[in-house]
Design a protein around this motif. Structure first.
Motif, PDB file in Angstrom:
ATOM      1  N   LEU A 267      -6.665   3.306  -3.652  1.00 40.73           N
ATOM      2  CA  LEU A 267      -6.155   2.030  -3.136  1.00 40.73           C
ATOM      3  C   LEU A 267      -7.181   0.919  -3.323  1.00 40.73           C
ATOM      4  O   LEU A 267      -6.837  -0.208  -3.691  1.00 40.73           O
ATOM      5  CB  LEU A 267      -5.791   2.139  -1.648  1.00 40.73           C
ATOM      6  CG  LEU A 267      -4.434   2.752  -1.309  1.00 40.73           C
ATOM      7  CD1 LEU A 267      -4.277   2.871   0.200  1.00 40.73           C
ATOM      8  CD2 LEU A 267      -3.302   1.896  -1.897  1.00 40.73           C
TER       9      LEU A 267
ATOM     10  N   ARG B  88      -6.038   8.500   0.585  1.00 41.13           N
ATOM     11  CA  ARG B  88      -5.990   7.834  -0.735  1.00 41.13           C
ATOM     12  C   ARG B  88      -6.681   6.470  -0.705  1.00 41.13           C
ATOM     13  O   ARG B  88      -6.261   5.514  -1.379  1.00 41.13           O
ATOM     14  CB  ARG B  88      -4.547   7.675  -1.234  1.00 41.13           C
ATOM     15  CG  ARG B  88      -3.744   8.972  -1.286  1.00 41.13           C
ATOM     16  CD  ARG B  88      -4.316   9.972  -2.284  1.00 41.13           C
ATOM     17  NE  ARG B  88      -3.426  11.091  -2.558  1.00 41.13           N
ATOM     18  CZ  ARG B  88      -3.721  12.374  -2.311  1.00 41.13           C
ATOM     19  NH1 ARG B  88      -4.887  12.707  -1.753  1.00 41.13           N
ATOM     20  NH2 ARG B  88      -2.872  13.325  -2.616  1.00 41.13           N
TER      21      ARG B  88
ATOM     22  N   ASN C 114       0.293   9.229  -5.771  1.00 42.84           N
ATOM     23  CA  ASN C 114       0.662  10.626  -5.484  1.00 42.84           C
ATOM     24  C   ASN C 114       1.557  11.217  -6.568  1.00 42.84           C
ATOM     25  O   ASN C 114       1.374  12.372  -6.951  1.00 42.84           O
ATOM     26  CB  ASN C 114       1.330  10.734  -4.106  1.00 42.84           C
ATOM     27  CG  ASN C 114       0.309  10.590  -2.991  1.00 42.84           C
ATOM     28  OD1 ASN C 114      -0.874  10.882  -3.172  1.00 42.84           O
ATOM     29  ND2 ASN C 114       0.758  10.125  -1.833  1.00 42.84           N
TER      30      ASN C 114
ATOM     31  N   THR D 258       0.833  -1.217   0.000  1.00 44.05           N
ATOM     32  CA  THR D 258       0.000   0.000   0.000  1.00 44.05           C
ATOM     33  C   THR D 258       0.864   1.263   0.000  1.00 44.05           C
ATOM     34  O   THR D 258       0.485   2.256  -0.616  1.00 44.05           O
ATOM     35  CB  THR D 258      -0.987   0.044   1.189  1.00 44.05           C
ATOM     36  OG1 THR D 258      -0.284  -0.230   2.387  1.00 44.05           O
ATOM     37  CG2 THR D 258      -2.092  -0.954   1.029  1.00 44.05           C
TER      38      THR D 258
ATOM     39  N   LYS E 100       0.429   3.927  -2.920  1.00 45.51           N
ATOM     40  CA  LYS E 100       0.103   5.307  -2.558  1.00 45.51           C
ATOM     41  C   LYS E 100       1.105   6.279  -3.161  1.00 45.51           C
ATOM     42  O   LYS E 100       0.742   7.345  -3.648  1.00 45.51           O
ATOM     43  CB  LYS E 100       0.103   5.451  -1.029  1.00 45.51           C
ATOM     44  CG  LYS E 100      -1.219   5.909  -0.466  1.00 45.51           C
ATOM     45  CD  LYS E 100      -1.191   5.970   1.040  1.00 45.51           C
ATOM     46  CE  LYS E 100      -1.066   7.400   1.530  1.00 45.51           C
ATOM     47  NZ  LYS E 100      -1.398   7.534   2.966  1.00 45.51           N
TER      48      LYS E 100
END
Ligand code: IPE
Ligand code: IPE
Ligand code: MG
Ligand code: MG
Ligand code: MG
Length: 326
Positions: free
Chosen positions: A49, A45, A16, A8, A12
């Protein structure tokens, strides 16, 4: 660090980087600065995800669903900018909201800009089912608008039934979570049964998530939450908590709550009082029970998928939401 945390964190970071790369345009600064400000202001987020993990859970690749993951985060941030105008909130993610840092016109416009970006990236990659995905996305956007309209209508209504509350949060919050898991499943080439299970998983996750959001408004640490403590009370929001206490509280609790709700302006100093009334009415526990029930339902739908590491990551994702403090 667990495998899940590693994955994750990677995803992430990827999200980003991609989001930042899509916001490089500078002029007019009154449009692009607030869009960048919002996207760079943190945020968990969770929705991208969910798209990515759902896609992987049915054996799909990240690159096939990355545009959709970015699209849902753009859409989510648009809803937050406009929501803060509607809810008259000054703080989000620990910083000034867009309409406070700039003004309402800029909040309207930068929100609109994010909707445009969400469609642009969603439709940027061809896929045999892209028309269907576009329709699902549009339907969800309209449903969020319906949910937000109900949320506003309920502020001035004296009585709102628990069922009406659930319809409202299904629209304003659960619809988007359901979409995230569903399109992850579609883009990952899941079977119809898997896609349906993922959609229901996301839906119940979303219901639990909004119930938690309502609870956190009054039990969270303001600094950690990054939002104004007790905002829902001050805005007379018909949250599950308020509806429960008005229905299940004893006569004194009810009349004290009604007295506060009848005030011209509800000050933050009254929030502590309301919190105590909620505690007396057993509202905190009742809310937690509903949260648990929807997380359990989400888990049951998830387990309709064959066991795999991808499914296990969604299990851990659910666990992380169960424990969330902000
Ligand atoms: C807040 O969503 C709005 C709700 C639907 C309750 P999040 O809590 O996911 O917000 P960020 O993106 O992490 O700030
Ligand atoms: C948010 O509900 C729902 C949407 C943004 C569509 P809230 O108004 O409770 O969200 P927060 O608490 O401001 O994040
Ligand atoms: Mg709000
Ligand atoms: Mg709101
Ligand atoms: Mg809230």
């Amino acid at each position: 660090v667990s495998q899940f945390e590693k994955r994750t964190t990677e995803l992430k970071k990827l999200v980003n980087q991609q989001l930042a790369g899509m916001l490089t345009k500078k002029l007019p600064i009154t449009l692009y600065d607030p869009m960048r400000y919002v996207l760079q202001g943190g945020g968990k987020r969770l929705r991208p995800l969910l798209v990515l993990l759902a896609c992987e859970a049915v054996g799909g690749k990240v690159e096939s669903c990355l545009p959709a993951a970015l699209a849902v985060e753009f859409l989510h941030n648009f809803t937050l900018i406009h929501d803060d105008v509607m809810d008259q909130d000054d703080i989000r993610r620990g910083r000034l909201t867009v309409h406070k840092k700039w003004d309402v016109s800029i909040a309207i416009l930068s929100g609109d800009g994010l909707v445009a970006l969400s469609y642009r990236v969603l439709l940027s990659k061809s896929h045999p089912r892209i028309a269907e995905i576009g329709t699902l996305f549009s339907n969800t956007l309209l449903e969020i608008c319906e949910g937000q309209a109900l949320d506003k209508e309920f502020e001035t209504r004296k009585e709102v039934a628990v069922n009406e509350y659930f319809v409202m949060i299904q629209k304003k919050t659960a619809a988007l979570m359901a979409l995230c898991a569903q399109i992850g499943g579609i883009l990952g080439n899941g079977t119809d049964a898997e896609i349906e299970a993922l959609r229901s998983f996301g839906f119940h996750l979303g219901v639990a998530f909004q119930l938690q959001d309502d609870l956190l408004d009054i039990v969270a640490d303001e600094k950690l939450l990054g939002k104004t403590w007790g905002s829902d009370i001050m805005r007379r929001k018909k949250t599950f908590l308020l509806i429960h206490a008005l229905q299940q509280g004893d006569a004194t609790t009810k009349s004290q709550l009604q007295a506060i709700l009848q005030k011209e302006v509800i000050a933050q100093s009254q929030v502590e009082e309301v919190k105590k009334l909620f505690q007396v009415a057993g509202t905190i526990e009742a809310t937690q029970q509903h949260i648990n029930r929807h997380f359990d339902l989400a888990r049951q739908y998830l387990h309709r998928l064959p066991s795999s590491q991808g499914r296990q990551f969604l299990d851990r994702f659910l666990d992380s939401l169960v424990k969330r403090q902000y």
